[in-house]
Design an enzyme around this catalytic site. Structure first.
Site, PDB file in Angstrom:
ATOM      1  N   HIS A  10     -19.927  61.176 106.384  1.00 25.05           N
ATOM      2  CA  HIS A  10     -20.704  60.573 107.445  1.00 25.05           C
ATOM      3  C   HIS A  10     -21.421  59.461 106.885  1.00 25.05           C
ATOM      4  O   HIS A  10     -21.143  58.247 106.828  1.00 25.05           O
ATOM      5  CB  HIS A  10     -21.214  61.500 108.770  1.00 25.05           C
ATOM      6  N   HIS A  20     -30.579  52.934 107.043  1.00 23.29           N
ATOM      7  CA  HIS A  20     -30.142  54.259 106.818  1.00 23.29           C
ATOM      8  C   HIS A  20     -30.230  54.463 105.285  1.00 23.29           C
ATOM      9  O   HIS A  20     -29.635  55.208 104.554  1.00 23.29           O
ATOM     10  CB  HIS A  20     -28.774  54.523 107.371  1.00 23.29           C
ATOM     11  N   HIS A  47     -21.612  55.243 109.408  1.00 18.97           N
ATOM     12  CA  HIS A  47     -22.873  55.816 109.549  1.00 18.97           C
ATOM     13  C   HIS A  47     -23.754  54.392 109.554  1.00 18.97           C
ATOM     14  O   HIS A  47     -24.297  53.985 110.545  1.00 18.97           O
ATOM     15  CB  HIS A  47     -23.866  56.607 108.619  1.00 18.97           C
ATOM     16  N   VAL A  48     -23.554  53.454 108.314  1.00 19.30           N
ATOM     17  CA  VAL A  48     -24.409  52.220 108.294  1.00 19.30           C
ATOM     18  C   VAL A  48     -23.395  51.029 108.746  1.00 19.30           C
ATOM     19  O   VAL A  48     -22.148  51.236 108.486  1.00 19.30           O
ATOM     20  CB  VAL A  48     -24.577  51.952 106.826  1.00 19.30           C
ATOM     21  N   HIS A  49     -23.809  50.407 110.008  1.00 17.29           N
ATOM     22  CA  HIS A  49     -22.744  49.733 110.429  1.00 17.29           C
ATOM     23  C   HIS A  49     -22.652  48.080 109.749  1.00 17.29           C
ATOM     24  O   HIS A  49     -23.177  47.376 110.149  1.00 17.29           O
ATOM     25  CB  HIS A  49     -23.203  49.247 111.953  1.00 17.29           C
TER      26      HIS A  49
HETATM   27  C1  LIG Z   1     -26.570  45.021 106.084  1.00 16.65           C
HETATM   28  O1  LIG Z   1     -25.342  44.981 106.688  1.00 16.65           O
HETATM   29  C2  LIG Z   1     -25.375  43.696 107.618  1.00 16.65           C
HETATM   30  C3  LIG Z   1     -23.968  43.984 108.252  1.00 16.65           C
HETATM   31  O2  LIG Z   1     -22.822  43.777 107.473  1.00 16.65           O
HETATM   32  C4  LIG Z   1     -25.377  42.473 106.636  1.00 16.65           C
HETATM   33  O3  LIG Z   1     -25.407  41.517 107.579  1.00 16.65           O
HETATM   34  C5  LIG Z   1     -26.949  42.653 105.878  1.00 16.65           C
HETATM   35  O4  LIG Z   1     -26.845  41.463 104.930  1.00 16.65           O
HETATM   36  C6  LIG Z   1     -27.130  43.998 105.071  1.00 16.65           C
HETATM   37  N1  LIG Z   1     -28.073  44.009 104.312  1.00 16.65           N
HETATM   38  C7  LIG Z   1     -28.146  44.195 102.887  1.00 16.65           C
HETATM   39  C8  LIG Z   1     -29.412  44.529 102.565  1.00 16.65           C
HETATM   40  O5  LIG Z   1     -27.317  44.065 102.246  1.00 16.65           O
END
Ligand SMILES: *[C@@H]1O[C@H](CO)[C@@H](O)[C@H](O)[C@H]1NC(C)=O
Length: 84
Positions: A10, A20, A47-49
């Site tokens: 998960h 997360h 879990h992380v979208h």
């Molecule tokens: C986290 O995931 C989101 C969605 O994909 C993205 O826009 C964002 O840049 C990501 N953050 C990092 C720190 O990678």
């Protein structure tokens, strides 16, 4: 006989997204060696979208015998993408 060994968990064990962060840490510590010894090829998590893919890795270092870790929590959720 078994060309690919795939595991689904998960919460991701490897995650650079700030959402997360470190939530898979305790299960990672308990199970990473087991998966490494079983020669797992790919570990999918949600879990992380967001989508994120790592190279083959073991114990936080690139390792050609470790699994590839892929987070695929971006598809099919109602809450939208992780924003951080
Ligand atoms: C986290 O995931 C989101 C969605 O994909 C993205 O826009 C964002 O840049 C990501 N953050 C990092 C720190 O990678």
């Amino acid at each position: 006989m078994t060309p690919w060994v795939v595991v689904v968990v998960h919460a991701p064990w490897y995650n650079t997204n700030s959402t997360h962060k470190c939530e898979g840490e305790s299960i990672w510590k308990a199970m990473e060696e087991l998966l490494y010894k079983a020669r797992v090829d790919i570990v999918f998590s949600g879990h992380v979208h967001a989508y994120e893919q790592f190279t083959r890795i073991y114990d936080k270092k690139p390792n050609p015998c470790g699994p590839v870790y892929i987070t695929i929590g971006d598809g099919g959720n109602r809450d939208g993408l992780a924003l951080k």
